[in-house]
Write a protein that holds these residues in place. Structure first.
Motif, mmCIF file in Angstrom:
data_model
loop_
_atom_site.group_PDB
_atom_site.id
_atom_site.type_symbol
_atom_site.label_atom_id
_atom_site.label_comp_id
_atom_site.label_asym_id
_atom_site.label_seq_id
_atom_site.Cartn_x
_atom_site.Cartn_y
_atom_site.Cartn_z
ATOM 1 N N THR A 15 -8.607 -29.693 17.512
ATOM 2 C CA THR A 15 -7.308 -29.261 17.561
ATOM 3 C C THR A 15 -6.428 -30.432 18.321
ATOM 4 O O THR A 15 -6.869 -31.093 19.091
ATOM 5 C CB THR A 15 -7.355 -28.133 18.965
ATOM 6 O OG1 THR A 15 -8.189 -27.167 18.544
ATOM 7 C CG2 THR A 15 -5.828 -27.914 19.168
ATOM 8 N N LYS A 63 -4.405 -26.899 14.484
ATOM 9 C CA LYS A 63 -5.934 -26.777 14.344
ATOM 10 C C LYS A 63 -6.136 -27.521 12.901
ATOM 11 O O LYS A 63 -5.693 -26.884 12.021
ATOM 12 C CB LYS A 63 -6.492 -25.325 14.438
ATOM 13 C CG LYS A 63 -7.801 -25.576 14.416
ATOM 14 C CD LYS A 63 -8.631 -24.176 14.767
ATOM 15 C CE LYS A 63 -8.663 -23.884 16.362
ATOM 16 N NZ LYS A 63 -9.453 -22.568 16.733
ATOM 17 N N THR A 103 -14.288 -28.226 13.834
ATOM 18 C CA THR A 103 -12.730 -28.357 13.801
ATOM 19 C C THR A 103 -12.038 -29.238 14.994
ATOM 20 O O THR A 103 -12.991 -29.229 16.213
ATOM 21 C CB THR A 103 -12.107 -26.828 13.975
ATOM 22 O OG1 THR A 103 -12.739 -26.358 15.274
ATOM 23 C CG2 THR A 103 -12.385 -25.920 12.903
ATOM 24 N N GLU A 118 -13.656 -28.988 19.227
ATOM 25 C CA GLU A 118 -14.145 -27.615 19.333
ATOM 26 C C GLU A 118 -15.677 -27.787 18.876
ATOM 27 O O GLU A 118 -15.732 -28.528 17.989
ATOM 28 C CB GLU A 118 -13.539 -26.631 18.711
ATOM 29 C CG GLU A 118 -12.079 -26.306 19.268
ATOM 30 C CD GLU A 118 -11.590 -24.863 18.392
ATOM 31 O OE1 GLU A 118 -12.128 -24.559 17.545
ATOM 32 O OE2 GLU A 118 -10.400 -24.725 19.067
#
Length: 200
Positions: A15, A23, A13, A50
């Motif tokens: 952000t 996100k 993921t 992440e």
């Protein structure tokens, strides 16, 4: 509006933090481009990843409503025309399709006029491959080749002399543009011709 292009990393993921953090999942079955769009005012955009998967950010395009010119700077190495040949064709096409340009301008030749240039036969062959590729990826777009600018060679004693290879490259580009249906702009002539930079 800021449009960030990224390389999808499976099961990761990212952000995107602007005025309101969002996100965005980059999970996908295969790698490919993903475009993110933020609407609204803002002068600072932050991308934070992440996990430990690779995420490649190609660039950001900041646009305002209304007529104007959009310049996309994606930081791809391309100092010489032949540098385009190893580019990933699918990714290149995806970006061109999204931009949907009416006109594609290729301005090369000044760097090639240096001493490490291959012979003119190979240069013309590579240039034709580059233009053919652009025409195949966006056949509905017009194309324009802009010739090399003046880059004088400094001789012993400080004399600045026109590089003959600049004129050779210009003639090749003009021939390629004409044969492949592209326009041609003679940058050297616009500057004032050979020796113009020395006169400046």
């Amino acid at each position: 509006r800021a449009r960030a292009s990224r390389w999808i990393a499976s099961a990761r993921t990212a952000t995107l933090a602007g005025r309101t953090p969002q996100k965005i999942s980059t999970r996908a079955s295969k790698r490919g481009p993903l475009w993110l769009t933020l609407e609204g005012p803002g002068s600072r955009y932050e991308v934070q990843t992440e996990g430990d998967g690779p995420v490649r950010v190609f660039g950001v395009s900041i646009e305002r409503p209304g007529a104007g010119v959009i310049v996309d700077a994606f930081g791809i190495s391309g100092a010489k025309a032949r540098d385009q040949l190893p580019w990933n064709r699918a990714i290149h096409k995806a970006h061109l399709d999204r931009a949907a340009p009416d006109l594609i301008v290729l301005e090369y030749g000044t760097n090639e006029s240096g001493g490490d240039l291959q012979n003119m036969t190979r240069y013309e062959r590579d240039l034709r491959r580059v233009v053919d590729r652009i025409r195949a990826l966006r056949p509905d777009a017009d194309c324009l080749l802009m010739g090399p600018s003046e880059w004088p060679e400094k001789r012993p004693g400080g004399e600045l002399r026109h590089r003959r290879r600049t004129s050779d490259i210009l003639n090749v580009q003009k021939r390629v543009a004409g044969s492949l249906g592209c326009g041609f702009f003679d940058t050297l002539a616009f500057m004032g011709g050979p020796g113009s930079m020395s006169r400046w």
